[in-house]
Design a protein around this motif. Sequence first.
Motif, PDB file in Angstrom:
ATOM      1  N   PHE A 106      -7.821   8.330  -0.836  1.00 45.55           N
ATOM      2  CA  PHE A 106      -8.335   7.943  -2.154  1.00 45.55           C
ATOM      3  C   PHE A 106      -8.375   6.421  -2.229  1.00 45.55           C
ATOM      4  N   ALA A 107      -9.486   5.881  -2.658  1.00 45.96           N
ATOM      5  CA  ALA A 107      -9.714   4.424  -2.660  1.00 45.96           C
ATOM      6  C   ALA A 107      -8.654   3.648  -3.434  1.00 45.96           C
ATOM      7  N   LEU A 108      -8.042   4.263  -4.436  1.00 49.99           N
ATOM      8  CA  LEU A 108      -7.064   3.536  -5.256  1.00 49.99           C
ATOM      9  C   LEU A 108      -5.621   3.668  -4.761  1.00 49.99           C
ATOM     10  N   GLN A 109      -5.400   4.374  -3.649  1.00 55.18           N
ATOM     11  CA  GLN A 109      -4.034   4.524  -3.141  1.00 55.18           C
ATOM     12  C   GLN A 109      -3.334   3.175  -2.906  1.00 55.18           C
ATOM     13  N   PRO A 110      -3.994   2.185  -2.309  1.00 55.01           N
ATOM     14  CA  PRO A 110      -3.303   0.889  -2.130  1.00 55.01           C
ATOM     15  C   PRO A 110      -2.913   0.241  -3.457  1.00 55.01           C
ATOM     16  N   LYS A 111      -3.790   0.314  -4.451  1.00 55.27           N
ATOM     17  CA  LYS A 111      -3.520  -0.270  -5.773  1.00 55.27           C
ATOM     18  C   LYS A 111      -2.390   0.481  -6.464  1.00 55.27           C
ATOM     19  N   SER A 113       0.023   2.137  -5.011  1.00 54.06           N
ATOM     20  CA  SER A 113       1.283   1.760  -4.331  1.00 54.06           C
ATOM     21  C   SER A 113       1.766   0.388  -4.795  1.00 54.06           C
ATOM     22  N   PHE A 114       0.830  -0.547  -4.925  1.00 59.04           N
ATOM     23  CA  PHE A 114       1.196  -1.878  -5.403  1.00 59.04           C
ATOM     24  C   PHE A 114       1.805  -1.802  -6.803  1.00 59.04           C
ATOM     25  N   ASP A 115       1.176  -1.056  -7.689  1.00 55.10           N
ATOM     26  CA  ASP A 115       1.683  -0.966  -9.058  1.00 55.10           C
ATOM     27  C   ASP A 115       3.008  -0.208  -9.128  1.00 55.10           C
ATOM     28  N   ILE A 116       3.205   0.747  -8.244  1.00 51.34           N
ATOM     29  CA  ILE A 116       4.508   1.415  -8.158  1.00 51.34           C
ATOM     30  C   ILE A 116       5.571   0.378  -7.782  1.00 51.34           C
ATOM     31  N   GLY A 117       5.234  -0.514  -6.872  1.00 51.29           N
ATOM     32  CA  GLY A 117       6.156  -1.596  -6.521  1.00 51.29           C
ATOM     33  C   GLY A 117       6.499  -2.468  -7.709  1.00 51.29           C
ATOM     34  N   ARG A 118       5.496  -2.789  -8.517  1.00 54.53           N
ATOM     35  CA  ARG A 118       5.739  -3.596  -9.717  1.00 54.53           C
ATOM     36  C   ARG A 118       6.699  -2.883 -10.678  1.00 54.53           C
ATOM     37  N   VAL A 119       6.518  -1.572 -10.809  1.00 56.41           N
ATOM     38  CA  VAL A 119       7.408  -0.809 -11.697  1.00 56.41           C
ATOM     39  C   VAL A 119       8.827  -0.824 -11.135  1.00 56.41           C
ATOM     40  N   ALA A 129      10.766  -1.367  -4.308  1.00 51.38           N
ATOM     41  CA  ALA A 129       9.571  -2.185  -4.559  1.00 51.38           C
ATOM     42  C   ALA A 129       9.001  -2.678  -3.231  1.00 51.38           C
ATOM     43  N   MET A 130       9.866  -3.149  -2.348  1.00 52.49           N
ATOM     44  CA  MET A 130       9.443  -3.645  -1.038  1.00 52.49           C
ATOM     45  C   MET A 130       8.703  -2.545  -0.275  1.00 52.49           C
ATOM     46  N   LYS A 131       9.260  -1.331  -0.271  1.00 54.65           N
ATOM     47  CA  LYS A 131       8.624  -0.218   0.447  1.00 54.65           C
ATOM     48  C   LYS A 131       7.251   0.107  -0.145  1.00 54.65           C
ATOM     49  N   ALA A 132       7.148   0.068  -1.458  1.00 56.07           N
ATOM     50  CA  ALA A 132       5.866   0.359  -2.106  1.00 56.07           C
ATOM     51  C   ALA A 132       4.831  -0.708  -1.756  1.00 56.07           C
ATOM     52  N   TYR A 133       5.245  -1.981  -1.766  1.00 61.69           N
ATOM     53  CA  TYR A 133       4.336  -3.068  -1.395  1.00 61.69           C
ATOM     54  C   TYR A 133       3.914  -2.955   0.075  1.00 61.69           C
ATOM     55  N   GLN A 134       4.863  -2.632   0.936  1.00 65.05           N
ATOM     56  CA  GLN A 134       4.536  -2.461   2.351  1.00 65.05           C
ATOM     57  C   GLN A 134       3.558  -1.301   2.552  1.00 65.05           C
ATOM     58  N   ASN A 135       3.739  -0.243   1.791  1.00 60.12           N
ATOM     59  CA  ASN A 135       2.808   0.887   1.865  1.00 60.12           C
ATOM     60  C   ASN A 135       1.411   0.462   1.414  1.00 60.12           C
ATOM     61  N   SER A 136       1.342  -0.342   0.380  1.00 59.52           N
ATOM     62  CA  SER A 136       0.061  -0.856  -0.101  1.00 59.52           C
ATOM     63  C   SER A 136      -0.642  -1.651   1.004  1.00 59.52           C
ATOM     64  N   ILE A 137       0.113  -2.477   1.705  1.00 59.13           N
ATOM     65  CA  ILE A 137      -0.446  -3.261   2.813  1.00 59.13           C
ATOM     66  C   ILE A 137      -0.892  -2.348   3.946  1.00 59.13           C
ATOM     67  N   ARG A 138      -0.090  -1.354   4.254  1.00 57.34           N
ATOM     68  CA  ARG A 138      -0.452  -0.410   5.318  1.00 57.34           C
ATOM     69  C   ARG A 138      -1.775   0.280   4.984  1.00 57.34           C
ATOM     70  N   LEU A 139      -1.969   0.617   3.716  1.00 57.93           N
ATOM     71  CA  LEU A 139      -3.191   1.308   3.295  1.00 57.93           C
ATOM     72  C   LEU A 139      -4.412   0.384   3.267  1.00 57.93           C
ATOM     73  N   ASN A 140      -4.189  -0.897   2.941  1.00 57.71           N
ATOM     74  CA  ASN A 140      -5.286  -1.869   2.930  1.00 57.71           C
ATOM     75  C   ASN A 140      -4.711  -3.265   3.169  1.00 57.71           C
TER      76      ASN A 140
END
Length: 190
Positions: A106-111, A113-119, A129-140
């Motif tokens: 899904f195109a919004l998966q990276p976004k 994940s990023f917002d989950i990190g912010r939460v 938060a670090m894991k969520a941001y890293q996942n966002s990077i992995r996705l895009n």
Amino acid sequence: MRYLKKIIFIMFMILSLPVNANWKSEIDFSLIPEYCKARYKVGDERSTEIWKKRLGKDFIHIHHYCYGLHLFNAAGRKIESKERKQTLQASLNQMIYTKEHSSPNFALQPKISFDIGRVYEGLEEPGKAMKAYQNSIRLNPKVAPPYAAISKLYLKQNNKKEAVAILKKGLKYNPNSKTLKKHLQKLTKE
């Protein structure tokens, strides 16, 4: 058993909603992305159809993410820490629901994940938060905000070396990012 798990999950989601779940005011909608407005059919019907085509079959789940964004914004306006934490937890639940129920591509998966990190940062859980941001990077890997967020987390840990390294890594994928250049320049001047 699966059916029972689904019922329990749905009940948890309902119970995690704040009492004032009627949030669809003009101000609320001004703070969320256009696809959210389209999902809630605010504006013209054509916009909804356009976003359905752009986001595909996972558009059906996007209202959970949109509501999670709203709750994240609302949490920033809460003064009492207990109410703020409850609102952030409800936000997280909505975002995780969208992440788990949408397809992996899904195109919004990276976004999301990023917002989950912010939460998670708002909930003062930097490791998650670090894991969520890293996942966002992995996705895009080409999107700059997760690199900047990780850099800030490293700075909070007094780890300037890693903060600089992650910004440089981000610039390899996105060499024109003004945000990453600005953060890196600030850190290398200090």
